[in-house]
Structures are given as structure tokens and as C-alpha cells.
Design a protein around this motif. Structure first.
Motif, mmCIF file in Angstrom:
data_model
loop_
_atom_site.group_PDB
_atom_site.id
_atom_site.type_symbol
_atom_site.label_atom_id
_atom_site.label_comp_id
_atom_site.label_asym_id
_atom_site.label_seq_id
_atom_site.Cartn_x
_atom_site.Cartn_y
_atom_site.Cartn_z
ATOM 1 N N PRO A 165 51.475 -14.170 5.928
ATOM 2 C CA PRO A 165 52.786 -13.669 5.503
ATOM 3 C C PRO A 165 53.339 -14.988 5.096
ATOM 4 N N ARG A 192 50.519 -8.627 5.510
ATOM 5 C CA ARG A 192 51.502 -8.843 6.379
ATOM 6 C C ARG A 192 53.231 -9.311 5.962
ATOM 7 N N ASP A 193 53.741 -9.357 6.617
ATOM 8 C CA ASP A 193 54.966 -9.487 6.732
ATOM 9 C C ASP A 193 55.303 -10.758 5.479
ATOM 10 N N ASN A 194 56.720 -10.046 4.430
ATOM 11 C CA ASN A 194 56.796 -10.768 2.771
ATOM 12 C C ASN A 194 55.976 -10.817 2.624
ATOM 13 N N GLY A 221 52.923 -5.638 7.658
ATOM 14 C CA GLY A 221 53.778 -5.974 7.743
ATOM 15 C C GLY A 221 54.511 -4.763 6.349
ATOM 16 N N VAL A 222 56.173 -5.733 7.033
ATOM 17 C CA VAL A 222 57.356 -5.419 5.730
ATOM 18 C C VAL A 222 56.359 -6.193 4.469
ATOM 19 N N SER A 223 56.253 -4.701 3.949
ATOM 20 C CA SER A 223 55.333 -6.313 2.348
ATOM 21 C C SER A 223 55.539 -4.811 1.309
ATOM 22 N N LYS A 247 54.446 -0.593 8.667
ATOM 23 C CA LYS A 247 55.474 -0.997 8.886
ATOM 24 C C LYS A 247 56.605 -1.231 8.019
ATOM 25 N N ALA A 250 57.803 -1.407 4.670
ATOM 26 C CA ALA A 250 57.495 -1.740 3.201
ATOM 27 C C ALA A 250 57.268 -0.533 2.578
#
Lengths: 413, 480, 251
Positions: A165, A192-194, A221-223, A247, A250
């Protein structure tokens, strides 16, 4: 025995014989049993409609490649990792701070192709790179993946990358090689996120090589992943690219240029899966085929049930440069949801005769005019490459790919 | 050999047991074998060559595996449970009046504005064939004969114009082209035959609608249209009213031959029974339609598909001649549990050939709607051009819409352009309509009709109006 | 005729209107002004019944109808017309076809006699002329490929035909050059009548040079904070909204 069966038998036998460290044993075992249950493709297999495995011979599945690295290695960035014939070259490798390296890889259910299973089953080495959370790796990492052999041989290249992340990385996945070697590669990248990954895939092996690879993106993740893929042709090039948007939020951008000149063959199978709502994907690919070259792109966008608010686009434009060359493209949409906005477009065409004539009337030779216009065709993608090292590399590469092909007479337009 | 002798031979050699009942009932027991084919051929008094042709098709068909598709789901058809020959139903077996017909069906007829006597005809009510169609039929036949146009059933053509049938039958869709075409070639019972002589412009639009009472074409219909040099014909197939049919499997073959400079326009509105909400009882429509266009010839397919539980069809054009033109305009609407897998193939062989594809898919409910197309530019297809526009409209979050366009190019001067979009009816569009006082159902139907406009304008005028209405009726209740 | 009392409304769950009161009597022209984000467009869309624009409190009554209880098309049939800020395109559906469906529905609901095709076409051509729109636009898809100005004039053209009881114009002036603005204003002015209410939602004063309002209201943070005559608009022009809202804003 049919070719698929023969290949499979060879692959399974070879996988049983090969040896590696303990860290890889579970993966090899799992992959082997999956491989034993898998079917190798033949011409009736839809995803292999335009690509024959006939260039593969015994050696390509039996013999481990051991050709030497060239004396001068290309340098595209300050930090470099080198794998030669599937094995990490520690002496030549240097990691940036914030990235850790493990000599292992994992079995993944998302890797389905028999060649990806074969990779897992016959591995001799593997690397997993992990980018620490909340770490921005400012300098790009150049991953040089080499394969060489004088006689038919294979190597299994395996790279996994995990962006924890909040991390950020620029990765240059760069394939080089010479001789009748099959580099059967698997790359798995998880964001993964970010996390934000800028990914380059450069495939510039010599024309006598063979290359089969599977690239898997997982955006758990929000990626954001921006991937730039530049691919030259060789005897057999097959790229399976699968991207899973897992997610909401994304975003995936893929751009690519693929060139098949001479006798070369290049087959790109792209599959972008929107598994959850509100993800965005955008793909732009441009293909060129000349002489007896064969260029293929299958671009599938799969919107799963419930993945509302999806935005997905794919564009594939192709240039057919000469008689004898072939282009096959199939942009597919598979949609199980109403709240989506998807579009795809594909064209196959040729250089504009009026433009060619205009250049010729200014004293430019036809061959040069064609080269210039071909360059113009891909330039919007090339000029948008953000990394300087790659941008420097790409100019001579493209010039080579697009220059007049030796031994082939240019036809008048 | 006379047909009676042929029949006798069959009776003696293979069908000793049980054949008496066969003759009496005029219906074969279920199952398919060479004898069944001999029986059909004999019943129709066909010449030896045609029987051989059928048998060859049957032998090849037996070797062919039934295709399996990733996006079509249906229980396997038991080909041995089908009866391959049955005479038209006698008057006694049919409904006596419209009172005996499914009221839902009648309701739809009313909405489509179908006249009463046509409703009776469509619902299979036992009516004497004395009404209008006879007189229409007569004047119509006279007019055609004057122009030298042949328009008859294919059985009739086998008897009256054997040389034409023999020359062209299977010339476009070979016997073993695919599983369903193979089956059709072996057992087809009837269909239409059209021949337009050189330079003749067919004086009217030909429609199977005119013949609806003439023959029970059954589930294996075979159509052959030959347009001789420089001629023109427009052919209309089907009608907008939902048609009931006892036969679940339909495997028709349509062959079009456009000789140099000829033009064939083939329009279809297909609205067979789609089954109930789960698709139960609906018709499986596996059709092979293909045309060959010679030099400067043009073949244009236009279709509006709203019926059937499963539609599998790819009206195609082989652009064999230089400067030939192929067109495909399609609207496919699916709802409930319907599955449609449709599209076209444009095979460019000749120089300066041109094709246009416009496909509009509308999916509602839990249906599945796929466009599958192939554009192939052969190695001789100098300056060939294709343009494809392929749009999907989604009306429900449980439906599926898929696009599988294959593009193959082997000529550096050929140009292919393919565009596809998928979207839903936007909330903004719907709101604009409602703000102007239009109710949502009407608004959706307007928007969908607008979405299909490019295709409807290719239909003959009255067909286009009917098609619009048909869409409206089909969409009723499809939108939540 | 329009009675808005303590109206609260939310867009996608976010409160935008926070107790708005407004009365429009027949024959009156009201201008609702205010800075960006004050809730002007929300008011227009809430009244017309757009999805996700939800009335959470208070009431809006049009000629005795509680708007909250009506579907969007029923509001239109009750005589409410919204000229959209961003008119959407409906490809393939011709303007004429669209107008026919709309007028049939609305006139029927209002008990007015139906227009036959000839009458409709004549009236539509007249309306086009009034807003300087070529009659060819009637054949084209609704707003399909229209320029920004053409879309706005198309809205006014529809309004002229539909003869609404209450016309709401949402930022109809935005993106118009001076000629188009005058054309639009002429169209709106021609609709002024003792039977009809008009509500102009706008950010700028310039529209009001051509359509002179009877009342001007300033909206800020979901409430009307000041009302006055046409001179209030001029004052706003000179002083900006900051003068009333207490915030810095350069208009």
C-alpha cells in the motif's frame, strides 16, 4: 502423437527431471499436477487460432539454455537486476532501497495457460520483488531478462512484484536474447491500495528466438497501473496478458506497439477483467506487419456481473505494410452488466498513398517515406513514454524495426 | 425411376415392419437413417441425383461433431427424437377458431394490428384457403410469369426446373458446410426457389408471406435464390407476428447467387416463439444463410430478430467477384432467457470489393446477445474496404452483451474499420423524455427505435413500420 | 401557482437545499441568482423530479399538485417545463418524433385538443423560426450533433410548443453569444403571459437585461438570503455575491 500431446509429454517429463532449491519445491509440485491435467493448444483451440506451436522442437522443452550474456549489457536505469536463462545474476544486480528480493514464487490460480503451468513446474530459479509500504522508489528499476543458446533450448523466467500500500515504482521489464532459445516467462504483478506502478515491457530479442510469456496484473487495491509494451517480432512470440481489476476505483492503462517484419510472428492475447464496480481501463495498441510477418491481437474486455459503473475502452489500429504480411485482430467485449460504458475499435489499413507521394515529390525515397509514415503512425504512443531511459532506448529500436527490411524488394506503391 | 417405384423399393427392402402405418399416417416415426432420407426423397418424387446428394450429406453429417459454443446454453437436441417427415396437419387437428388459440398470442396480434384473417392463418386456424390470398396469389403469379421470374416451392422447382436447381443447390452452402447445414441438406422438406432472368428487375417484392398457406415448409427449410446477370430482386422473409411452431429445432439453409451485375436484397423479420420467461418451449433457430456475389454484384442482408429461444445465424457474403458489394444490417433484441448469437461473415476475395456491417444488439432481462463477425481480406482483395459498426444497448443488469469480431487481413491495400460500443439507456435521456411528459415505457421504446434507425431504414417501407411496432411490443414489460 | 415552503433536498444523499421558500404567481418572472454551488440548479432539477434529487423536507406545490408525489412525466403533464442546462443527445430519435410524443402526452393530460401532424409541423416550423433554428433541425436526432447554442435554442423551441404553465430555465444563458442570447430572450419574452410563471436560474445578470424579471432572489447555501426587484440584479452585478454571502467571490 499429436503436437499438443507431444509437447505436453515433453513438458511434463522435463519438469519431473529438473531440480531447484527447496523454496520452489511446493510451487513446482503444484504446477506439475496442474500441468498434468492441462491440455496443450492445437489449431482448434480458439485462443491459438492464428499461432501454431510447430516452431517448437524437442530441444525447446528438454534442454536447459546456457548461452552467455553479451559483454555489454544495455543500461536503461541506475538500478538493474539481471536474470540470464532464468537465473538471477547476483553479481550484476543491484536493488534500490525500499525494494526487497526473495528467491521464490507462488502458485496462482489466476495463471491458467499450460505454458504458465510449465513455467511453474520446471523452474530453476525465481525472484519476488517487494516494494515497502508508503515508499516511493524514485529511480526506475531495470529488469533485464536474458535468454540465449546455440541449439534449441528453453529457460523459465519467473518474476513476481508486489507493490505494498502506498508504494510507487517504475519497472522496466526488458527481454533480450539470441539463438533458438525459448524463453517461457511468467510475470506477476500485484498492486495494493494507493500503489502506482509504471511498467514497461520491452521485447527486443533477436529474430531467431522464441518467446512465450504470461503477464498477470492483479489490482487488489485502489491502485493505478500504467503499462507500456513495445514488442518486436521473432520466430514465435506469444504474449498472454491478463489484468484483474479487483477493487473499486482501480485504474489500468495499457499501451503498446507491436511490429512483425520479415518472417516474424507476434501474437498478443489481452484480457482485462472488471470484477468489481467502478474501475477504469483503457487500452491503446498499434500493430505493424510487413514482408511475411504475422501480427495478431486479441483484446478481450470482460465485465463481470455486478461490476456497475465500469468504463472500459480498447483501440487497436494496424498497418499492413506489404503483400504477404498478415494482420488478425479481434477486440472482444463480454459484458454481464447494464451500467457500463465500453467501446472498442479496430482498424487494418495501409499507409496513405497521397502522403507517400507527397514525401516522394519532395525527393524522399519510397522506403524512407514508408519508414517515416510508419513512425508517424506509432509516434503518439512513443512520444508519450514518460521515462527518459526508455525513450532513449526506443528510438533506435523502432528505427531498426521500421527500416527497410534486408533482402526484401520494395514494391512500388 | 418413378416415385412410386422408389417408394415400393423402400417399402420392400427396409421398412417391412411398421411401414403400413407410415403410409397411412404420412408421418415418419422419430429417428434419422438413410432409409428415412430415401423415404422423404421418394415421397417427394425426387430424381436420383437429389437422393444421392441427400445421402452424401447425411453420411458426412454423421461424421460431424455437434458444435459447442461458449456462450450458448441449451439442452442437447436428440436428433433421433425428431420426426423428419410429416404431412401438413389436417383441418381436424387444428384449432377451429381463434377462440381456441392462446389469448396472449392474440393479444400480441392485436397490438401489431394484424387483420383478423391473417391472425387465423398465423395461429394455424383451420380456414379454407378461399380468402384473399388466392386472388392475390393469382394476379401476383401472372405478373411474375410475364417478367419471366420463377418463384415457387423448391419441390416444385426440382420437378419443373431441375437444371437450375442441380446447378446451384449447394453451390453456396456446401452439404457439409456445418453441422446444421449438413442436416438440412439431408432432410430438407421444402422451401422457396427464385430465379430472376438476365437483366430483369423483379416487378414486386417477393415474400414468403404470400405463400404462408401453400406449404408447410417445416423445420428444415431450404431457400435458393438465383439472380442472373444484371437482375434485381428484393425478397422478404417472415413476418412480425409471433409464430407458433410445434418443431423446436429449426435448421434452415438460404443460398443466394448474385451473378455479375445482379443485386439481391434479402430482408428478414423473425419473431418465432421465444418460450416462456425461462425460455421453455421456445424455438431453436440454427440457420445458415450465405450469398455469393460475382463481379459488380451486390448482396444485402437486413434482419430484425426478436424471437426464438436461441438464434444462431450469420448471414454472410462471399465477395467473389471484383467490385462486388456485401451488406449486413441487423437488429437483434433479446429478453427473458433468450439467447442470440448472430452476426455476419464478409469474405473478400475479389478486387475493389466493399462491405458494410451495421449491427444493433439490445439485451434485456436475463438474456444473452452476442455479435460474432468475421471480416476477411484475402490475398487478392486489392483495395477492398470494410466498415463495421456494432453497438449494444443494455436494458437490465442481468443480461449479457458480447462482441466477437474477427478481423483478418492479408492484403496491404485493404482497409478494415471496426467500431463497437456498449452502453445503457442513459438516465439523462430518460429524464429528458419524461420531463417532456413522455412515460418511461414509451420513452425507452423511442430511444431503442432511434438506436435501430440505421437498420430500419434498410427495410422495405411497410416492413420498417412493422418492425418498429414489433420492437415496441417486445419491449413491453422488459424494462423495470 | 407555485408554492415552495421550507424545501429541503438532497442530491445523492448530500443536503443541498436547506429550507427554501418561494412563491411564484401567474404572470410573474422570477430570477434565481447565486454563486456556484448555492443550489440553483438543484432547485430546478428537484422541481422537475430528476433521479437522485430527493425532497427531504418541506413542500413544492404547483397548482395544488404536490410535486413530490408526481413522476417526472406527470409533472410535465401538470405544466412544468424545464429547459435543461445541458440538454442530452438522443441519437436516432428525431426532434419531430420526440415533440409529437411529448405533445400528445401533455396535451392529452391537459384535456387540450390533439394536434394533427400537419398542425404540429406548421407550429414546429413557426417555433423554429422564432428561435432562429433552421427547420432542418426538426428532422435531426434530438440534440444530436447540435452546437451548444443550438441545443439551448432547441430547448426554447420546445418550450414554445409545449406552452407550459410554469417554465424553469436552468442556466439557459450559459455559453451563448450575444446574438443567441437575444434570440433566446425574445423566445422567452413571447411566452410571458398572465397565465404563466417563469423562473430563470442564472449566475449572471446579463440575461436579465433582455428578460426583465419582476422578482430577483439570491440563493446561498440552499436558502434564499435576499429578495428584491430587478434592481437587485444590477446591484449584484456591481458588488458580486460576496457582498451578500460574506465570502470572497469574483463573479
Amino acid at each position: 502423437m499429436s503436437l499438443p500431446l507431444e509437447l505436453k509429454t515433453l513438458a511434463v517429463d522435463n519438469a519431473r527431471r529438473s531440480e531447484a532449491g527447496d523454496a520452489l519445491a511446493p510451487l513446482r509440485g503444484d504446477s506439475l499436477s496442474a500441468l498434468e491435467a492441462a491440455a496443450f493448444p492445437d489449431r482448434k483451440t480458439e485462443q491459438w487460432k492464428y499461432t501454431s506451436l510447430h516452431p517448437l522442437t524437442d530441444g525447446h522443452l528438454k534442454t536447459q539454455a546456457n548461452g552467455a550474456l553479451p559483454d555489454a549489457l544495455p543500461t536503461l536505469a541506475d538500478h538493474r537486476l539481471v536474470m540470464s536463462n532464468g537465473r538471477l545474476q547476483e553479481a550484476l544486480s543491484q536493488l534500490p532501497e525500499g525494494v526487497t528480493l526473495h528467491r521464490r514464487a507462488r502458485q496462482r490460480d489466476e495463471l491458467l495457460t499450460p505454458f504458465a503451468l510449465y513455467n511453474g513446474a520446471a523452474l530453476t530459479d525465481a525472484i519476488t520483488l517487494e516494494v515497502a509500504a508508503n515508499t516511493e522508489i524514485s529511480a526506475p528499476l531495470h529488469l533485464l531478462l536474458h535468454a540465449a543458446s546455440d541449439a534449441p533450448a528453453h529457460c523459465q523466467t519467473r518474476v513476481e512484484v508486489l507493490l505494498n500500500p502506498g508504494s510507487k515504482l517504475t519497472l522496466i521489464e526488458h527481454y533480450i536474447g539470441q539463438g533458438p532459445v525459448l524463453n517461457n516467462a511468467v510475470t506477476v504483478i500485484e498492486a495494493r491500495d494507493n500503489a502506482h506502478l509504471t511498467h514497461y515491457r520491452l521485447q527486443s530479442e533477436r529474430e531467431d528466438t522464441l518467446h512465450i510469456s504470461t503477464l498477470l496484473f492483479r489490482q487488489t487495491g485502489v491502485s493505478r497501473i500504467d503499462s507500456y509494451q513495445l514488442m518486436g517480432g521473432n520466430r514465435l512470440r506469444r504474449n498472454d496478458v491478463r489484468a484483474l481489476l479487483e477493487k473499486s476505483g482501480a485504474e489500468l492503462n495499457m499501451q503498446g506497439v507491436f511490429v512483425a517484419r520479415g518472417q516474424s510472428h507476434i501474437d498478443n492475447q489481452l484480457c482485462v477483467e472488471h470484477r468489481v464496480p467502478h474501475c477504469t481501463s483503457n487500452q491503446v495498441f498499434k500493430g505493424l506487419a510487413g514482408e511475411k510477418g504475422k501480427a495478431i491481437l486479441n483484446g478481450r474486455i470482460h465485465i463481470h456481473e455486478g461490476a456497475m459503473g465500469t468504463l472500459a475502452e480498447l483501440s487497436n489500429k494496424n498497418l499492413l505494410l506489404s503483400p504477404g504480411a498478415e494482420i488478425y485482430t479481434k477486440p472482444e467485449l463480454e459484458i454481464y452488466n447494464d451500467d457500463v460504458k465500453c467501446a472498442h475499435g479496430a482498424t487494418v489499413g495501409q499507409l496513405d498513398a497521397a502522403q507517400q507521394f507527397y514525401l516522394q515529390s519532395r525527393g524522399i525515397t519510397l522506403a524512407e517515406a514508408k519508414r517515416m509514415l510508419s513512425l508517424g503512425f506509432v509516434n503518439e504512443l512513443i512520444l508519450a513514454l514518460p521515462d527518459e531511459g526508455v525513450a532513449r532506448w526506443v528510438q533506435p529500436w523502432l528505427a531498426g524495426e521500421l527500416s527497410q527490411y534486408p533482402g526484401v524488394n520494395e514494391e512500388a506503391a | 425411376m418413378s416415385s412410386q417405384a422408389e417408394l415400393d423399393k423402400v417399402i420392400r427392402s427396409e421398412y417391412e415392419a411398421g411401414f403400413t402405418t407410415l403410409v397411412e399416417s404420412d408421418t415418419l416415426p422419430p429417428g434419422l437413417s438413410e432409409d428415412v432420407i430415401r423415404f422423404i426423397s421418394a415421397k417427394k418424387g425426387e430424381p436420383e441425383w437429389l437422393l444421392e446428394w441427400r445421402l452424401e450429406a447425411y453420411r458426412k453429417w454423421r461424421e460431424m461433431p455437434e458444435p459447442e459454443w461458449a456462450h450458448l446454453h441449451y439442452p442437447k437436441v436428440d436428433y433421433d427424437a425428431i420426426s423428419y417427415y410429416s404431412a401438413p396437419k389436417s383441418m381436424e387437428d387444428r384449432p377451429k377458431s381463434l377462440d381456441e388459440v392462446d389469448p396472449e398470442l392474440l393479444d400480441t396480434y392485436k397490438k401489431l394490428g394484424i387483420p383478423l384473417h391473417e391472425q387465423e392463418m398465423l395461429a394455424g386456424v383451420a380456414v379454407d384457403a378461399v380468402f384473399d390470398s388466392v386472388s392475390i396469389g393469382t394476379t401476383f403469379k401472372e405478373k411474375l410469369a410475364e417478367a419471366g421470374v420463377i418463384f415457387c416451392s423448391i419441390s416444385e422447382a426440382v420437378q419443373e426446373h431441375p437444371e437450375l436447381v442441380r446447378q446451384y443447390l449447394g453451390s453456396v452452402v456446401p452439404k457439409s458446410d456445418n453441422f446444421f447445414a449438413g442436416l438440412n441438406s439431408a432432410v430438407f422438406t421444402d422451401g422457396s426457389f427464385v430465379y430472376i432472368p438476365k437483366g430483369v428487375r423483379c416487378p414486386m417484392e417477393l415474400s414468403t408471406y404470400f405463400r404462408i398457406n401453400e406449404a408447410n415448409t417445416g423445420q428444415f427449410e431450404r431457400t435458393l435464390i438465383v439472380a442472373d446477370e444484371g437482375s434485381y430482386v428484393s425478397y422478404l422473409e417472415g413476418c412480425t407476428a409471433p409464430q407458433r411452431d410445434e418443431n423446436q429445432l429449426h435448421a434452415a439453409v438460404v443460398e443466394l447467387v448474385a451473378l455479375p451485375g445482379a443485386e439481391i436484397k434479402y430482408s428478414t423479420v423473425q419473431n418465432w416463439y421465444p418460450g416462456d420467461e425461462d425460455g421453455k418451449g421456445g424455438i431453436y433457430n440454427f440457420v445458415t444463410k450465405r450469398g455469393v456475389a460475382h463481379d459488380h454484384a451486390k448482396i444485402s442482408w437486413t434482419q430484425v430478430e426478436t424471437g426464438s429461444a436461441i438464434t444462431w445465424k450469420y448471414p454472410s457474403v462471399v465477395l467473389r467477384g471484383d467490385h462486388s458489394v456485401g451488406e449486413f444490417y441487423s437488429v437483434a433484441l433479446t429478453r427473458h432467457a433468450q439467447q442470440a448469437d448472430t452476426g455476419t461473415k464478409m469474405i473478400h476475395l475479389g478486387k475493389n470489393t466493399k462491405s458494410t456491417i451495421v449491427s444493433k444488439g439490445i439485451s434485456a432481462g436475463k438474456s444473452s446477445n452476442a455479435y460474432r463477425g468475421l471480416v476477411r481480406m484475402g490475398p487478392r482483395a486489392e483495395n477492398a474496404r470494410n466498415f463495421t459498426q456494432c453497438d449494444s444497448l443494455l436494458l437490465g443488469d442481468r443480461c449479457g452483451a458480447h462482441t466477437f469480431p474477427y478481423i483478418e487481413s492479408k492484403h496491404p491495400s485493404a482497409t478494415v474499420e471496426h467500431e463497437a460500443t456498449t452502453s445503457k439507456v442513459s438516465d439523462d435521456q430518460l429524464f429528458l423524455c419524461r420531463q417532456r411528459g413522455i412515460d418511461p415505457e414509451k420513452a425507452i421504446s423511442m430511444i431503442v427505435n432511434g438506436f435501430c434507425k440505421e437498420v430500419f431504414k434498410e427495410l422495405p417501407m411497410e416492413f420498417a413500420v412493422e418492425a418498429g411496432k414489433l420492437l415496441e411490443v417486445s419491449l413491453e414489460g422488459a424494462v423495470g | 401557482m407555485l408554492e415552495i415552503r421550507d424545501l429541503h433536498a438532497a442530491v445523492n444523499g448530500k443536503a443541498i437545499l436547506k429550507g427554501l421558500d418561494l412563491t411564484v404567481n401567474p404572470g410573474e418572472v422570477h430570477a434565481i441568482m447565486g454563486p456556484n454551488g448555492s443550489g440553483k440548479s438543484t432547485l430546478a432539477n428537484v422541481l422537475a423530479g430528476r433521479d437522485n434529487y430527493e425532497i427531504t423536507g418541506g413542500q413544492a406545490i404547483l397548482d395544488g399538485h404536490d410535486l413530490a408525489e408526481l413522476e417526472p412525466e406527470e409533472r410535465a403533464q401538470a405544466g412544468l417545463f424545464l429547459a435543461f442546462q445541458y440538454p442530452v443527445e438522443i441519437p436516432g430519435v428525431s426532434n419531430m418524433e420526440f415533440l409529437k410524443a411529448a405533445l400528445e402526452a401533455v396535451r392529452k393530460a391537459q384535456g387540450k385538443e390533439e394536434w394533427d401532424s400537419v398542425t404540429l409541423l406548421r407550429k414546429a416550423r413557426e417555433a423554429c423560426k422564432q428561435v432562429n433554428l433552421d427547420a432542418q433541425f426538426l428532422k435531426r436526432g434530438v440534440n444530436e450533433g447540435f452546437s451548444g447554442g443550438e441545443k439551448k435554442r432547441n430547448e426554447i423551441m420546445q418550450m414554445l410548443l409545449m406552452e407550459p404553465r410554469l417554465a424553469l430555465l436552468d442556466e439557459t444563458d450559459s455559453g451563448l453569444d450575444i446574438d443567441a442570447l437575444q434570440t433566446v430572450a425574445r423566445g422567452v419574452n413571447s411566452l410571458r403571459s398572465p397565465e404563466r410563471g417563469i423562473v430563470l436560474v442564472t449566475h449572471y445578470q446579463r440575461l436579465l437585461d433582455y428578460i426583465v424579471p419582476d422578482h430577483v432572489h439570491v440563493l446561498s447555501d440552499g436558502r434564499i438570503i435576499k429578495s428584491g426587484g430587478k434592481e437587485l440584479a444590477l446591484e449584484l452585478e456591481q458588488k458580486g455575491y460576496g457582498w451578500l454571502t460574506g465570502e470572497e467571490e469574483s463573479a
